[in-house]
Scaffold this motif. Structure first.
Motif: not given
Length: 139
Positions: A125-128, A42-43, A100-103, A106-107
Motif C-alpha cells: 500500500t502507499f503507507r507501507q 488511495p486516500e 499507481f496504476d489508475l485502472l 486499488k492502493n
C-alpha cells in the motif's frame, strides 16, 4: 487517517542526522483538485500530502511530488513507454519512479525500473511503501 507516527519519525531522524528536508503540505483545495482529476487514488496518498507534504524524505532517500506525472511530463515519452493508466507520485533519485496504476482501483504502489524498462508491482500500500522509504520498519 493519520501519518502522525511517520512525521514524528522523520523529524527525529532529520534532527539526529542534521538533515534539512524541504516538504510542503498540500492545501485542502489542492487535494480537492487531485481527487477530482484522479478519483481512484488511495486516500492514504491524499492524507500524506496534507499531513507530511511533498518533498524529500531524509537525505535524498526518496522524493514525493505534489502532483502526479508521467513520461510526457518529463520529456521521456520517446525513450520509455508506459500505459496511460500509470501515473507517478515520486522518485528515488536514481532513475526509478513510483506511482499507481489508475485502472486497478486499488492502493498498490507500482514502480518503474529504468534499467529494465519494466513496471514492478510492489504488493505494498502507499503507507507501507512510504514507510519503507522513510526507513521506518517497526511501528
Amino acid at each position: 487517517m493519520s501519518f502522525e507516527k511517520e512525521l514524528s519519525h522523520l523529524l527525529i531522524m532529520e534532527e539526529k542526522d542534521n538533515i534539512h528536508s524541504e516538504r510542503k503540505k498540500a492545501t485542502a483545495a489542492e487535494i480537492t483538485i487531485l481527487k477530482n482529476r484522479y478519483p481512484t487514488l488511495p486516500e492514504e496518498y491524499f492524507d500524506y500530502l496534507l499531513e507530511i507534504g511533498s518533498g524529500t524524505i531524509l537525505e535524498s532517500q526518496f522524493k514525493v511530488m505534489s502532483n502526479l506525472f508521467d513520461f510526457t511530463d518529463l520529456g521521456l515519452e520517446d525513450v520509455y513507454y508506459l500505459p496511460e493508466s500509470i501515473q507517478f507520485f515520486g522518485d528515488n533519485f536514481s532513475g526509478d519512479f513510483a506511482g499507481f496504476d489508475l485502472l486497478q482501483h486499488k492502493n498498490e504502489v507500482v514502480e518503474f525500473w529504468y534499467d529494465s524498462n519494466e513496471i514492478y508491482h510492489t504488493g505494498k500500500t502507499f503507507r507501507q511503501y512510504i514507510r519503507e522509504k522513510m526507513l521506518l520498519f517497526n511501528l
